[in-house]
Design a protein around this motif. Structure first.
Motif, PDB file in Angstrom:
ATOM      1  N   GLY A   1       4.039  10.716   6.910  1.00  0.00           N
ATOM      2  CA  GLY A   1       4.374   9.885   8.055  1.00  0.00           C
ATOM      3  C   GLY A   1       4.271   8.398   7.798  1.00  0.00           C
ATOM      4  O   GLY A   1       4.714   7.583   8.609  1.00  0.00           O
ATOM      5  N   HIS A   2       3.691   8.042   6.628  1.00  0.00           N
ATOM      6  CA  HIS A   2       3.429   6.633   6.329  1.00  0.00           C
ATOM      7  C   HIS A   2       3.391   6.441   4.820  1.00  0.00           C
ATOM      8  O   HIS A   2       3.066   7.373   4.082  1.00  0.00           O
ATOM      9  CB  HIS A   2       2.078   6.192   6.910  1.00  0.00           C
ATOM     10  CG  HIS A   2       1.859   6.712   8.295  1.00  0.00           C
ATOM     11  ND1 HIS A   2       2.234   6.018   9.414  1.00  0.00           N
ATOM     12  CD2 HIS A   2       1.329   7.879   8.743  1.00  0.00           C
ATOM     13  CE1 HIS A   2       1.929   6.724  10.489  1.00  0.00           C
ATOM     14  NE2 HIS A   2       1.378   7.861  10.102  1.00  0.00           N
ATOM     15  N   VAL A   3       3.684   5.223   4.389  1.00  0.00           N
ATOM     16  CA  VAL A   3       3.578   4.861   2.978  1.00  0.00           C
ATOM     17  C   VAL A   3       2.869   3.519   2.905  1.00  0.00           C
ATOM     18  O   VAL A   3       3.212   2.584   3.644  1.00  0.00           O
ATOM     19  CB  VAL A   3       4.961   4.770   2.300  1.00  0.00           C
ATOM     20  CG1 VAL A   3       4.833   4.267   0.863  1.00  0.00           C
ATOM     21  CG2 VAL A   3       5.674   6.127   2.330  1.00  0.00           C
ATOM     22  N   VAL A   4       1.881   3.441   2.023  1.00  0.00           N
ATOM     23  CA  VAL A   4       1.194   2.176   1.760  1.00  0.00           C
ATOM     24  C   VAL A   4       1.750   1.625   0.455  1.00  0.00           C
ATOM     25  O   VAL A   4       1.861   2.351  -0.545  1.00  0.00           O
ATOM     26  CB  VAL A   4      -0.333   2.367   1.628  1.00  0.00           C
ATOM     27  CG1 VAL A   4      -1.011   1.025   1.348  1.00  0.00           C
ATOM     28  CG2 VAL A   4      -0.904   3.000   2.886  1.00  0.00           C
ATOM     29  N   VAL A   5       2.097   0.346   0.478  1.00  0.00           N
ATOM     30  CA  VAL A   5       2.631  -0.326  -0.703  1.00  0.00           C
ATOM     31  C   VAL A   5       1.664  -1.437  -1.097  1.00  0.00           C
ATOM     32  O   VAL A   5       1.254  -2.230  -0.251  1.00  0.00           O
ATOM     33  CB  VAL A   5       4.019  -0.951  -0.415  1.00  0.00           C
ATOM     34  CG1 VAL A   5       4.580  -1.625  -1.663  1.00  0.00           C
ATOM     35  CG2 VAL A   5       4.975   0.081   0.151  1.00  0.00           C
ATOM     36  N   GLY A   6       1.319  -1.480  -2.378  1.00  0.00           N
ATOM     37  CA  GLY A   6       0.582  -2.603  -2.940  1.00  0.00           C
ATOM     38  C   GLY A   6       1.520  -3.308  -3.898  1.00  0.00           C
ATOM     39  O   GLY A   6       1.969  -2.702  -4.873  1.00  0.00           O
ATOM     40  N   GLN A   7       1.873  -4.565  -3.603  1.00  0.00           N
ATOM     41  CA  GLN A   7       2.873  -5.265  -4.412  1.00  0.00           C
ATOM     42  C   GLN A   7       2.333  -6.602  -4.889  1.00  0.00           C
ATOM     43  O   GLN A   7       1.834  -7.398  -4.102  1.00  0.00           O
ATOM     44  CB  GLN A   7       4.157  -5.479  -3.608  1.00  0.00           C
ATOM     45  CG  GLN A   7       5.291  -6.065  -4.428  1.00  0.00           C
ATOM     46  CD  GLN A   7       6.610  -6.044  -3.691  1.00  0.00           C
ATOM     47  OE1 GLN A   7       6.705  -5.621  -2.544  1.00  0.00           O
ATOM     48  NE2 GLN A   7       7.646  -6.502  -4.355  1.00  0.00           N
ATOM     49  N   SER A   8       2.448  -6.816  -6.191  1.00  0.00           N
ATOM     50  CA  SER A   8       2.005  -8.083  -6.782  1.00  0.00           C
ATOM     51  C   SER A   8       3.210  -8.824  -7.345  1.00  0.00           C
ATOM     52  O   SER A   8       4.225  -8.221  -7.701  1.00  0.00           O
ATOM     53  CB  SER A   8       0.974  -7.831  -7.888  1.00  0.00           C
ATOM     54  OG  SER A   8       1.565  -7.100  -8.944  1.00  0.00           O
ATOM     55  N   PHE A   9       3.068 -10.135  -7.423  1.00  0.00           N
ATOM     56  CA  PHE A   9       4.130 -10.999  -7.931  1.00  0.00           C
ATOM     57  C   PHE A   9       3.571 -11.894  -9.016  1.00  0.00           C
ATOM     58  O   PHE A   9       2.454 -12.393  -8.902  1.00  0.00           O
ATOM     59  CB  PHE A   9       4.687 -11.886  -6.805  1.00  0.00           C
ATOM     60  CG  PHE A   9       5.300 -11.104  -5.679  1.00  0.00           C
ATOM     61  CD1 PHE A   9       6.631 -10.729  -5.726  1.00  0.00           C
ATOM     62  CD2 PHE A   9       4.550 -10.747  -4.571  1.00  0.00           C
ATOM     63  CE1 PHE A   9       7.192 -10.005  -4.690  1.00  0.00           C
ATOM     64  CE2 PHE A   9       5.105 -10.033  -3.532  1.00  0.00           C
ATOM     65  CZ  PHE A   9       6.434  -9.664  -3.590  1.00  0.00           C
TER      66      PHE A   9
END
Length: 173
Positions: A136-144
């Motif tokens: 039902g949900h997705v957690v995203v960890g995004q680095s730049f």
């Protein structure tokens, strides 16, 4: 390989996600995940809710807002972006959802200020509280990385049997 590109914060998210998986289940329920439990990485997180065929961004960290140039909290993926980049990001979400497994990507990010950046993201699925058999949900960890340009061709990996395997060819077709 995917393990080589993950930063400490990506690993922290993955470890936290794994720690929330109840016995006998493959992914944790949404109710067990509270972003404030991991304050040291909260700024690079996005929590997306699956609403029918759409993804709505419920939580958007401050680093994400800074990189994107706008706070997209409450908006859907389709409202935020279109074209090939939308299709690529949607494929990443769909792979995470259908596989019920973490997905890692290393790609070039088109910065709205006319620059390309290097970006690494990890996506982890959460079960719906009402139906533990449905993501039902997705957690995203995004680095730049603002000092370099990401790879010409995205690299995508999925966690299978405890090991990340490259799936670039299936997701990019």
């Amino acid at each position: 390989m995917a393990d080589d590109i993950l930063t400490d914060r990506h690993r922290r998210l993955l470890s936290h996600w794994r720690s929330l998986i109840p016995a006998g289940r493959d992914i944790p329920p949404r109710r067990s995940f509270d972003p404030v439990d991991i304050p040291d990485i909260l700024s690079f997180l996005v929590l997306a809710d699956i609403e029918g065929q759409e993804l709505r961004f419920r939580v958007v960290g401050t680093e994400m807002t800074e990189a994107w140039g706008k706070d997209y909290t409450g908006q859907t993926l389709s409202q935020i972006m279109g074209g090939e980049y939308h299709d690529f990001i949607r494929d990443l979400f769909d792979t995470c959802i259908s596989s019920r497994a973490p997905v890692v990507s290393h790609s070039r990010f088109q910065w709205d200020r006319g620059r390309h950046l290097d970006t690494i993201r990890i996506m982890v699925p959460l079960a719906s509280n009402a139906d533990p058999d449905r993501v039902g949900h997705v957690v995203v960890g995004q680095s730049f990385d603002y000092s370099q340009t990401g790879p010409q061709s995205p690299r995508v990996y999925s966690l299978k049997d405890g090991t990340f395997a490259e799936i670039s060819r299936t997701i990019l077709t």
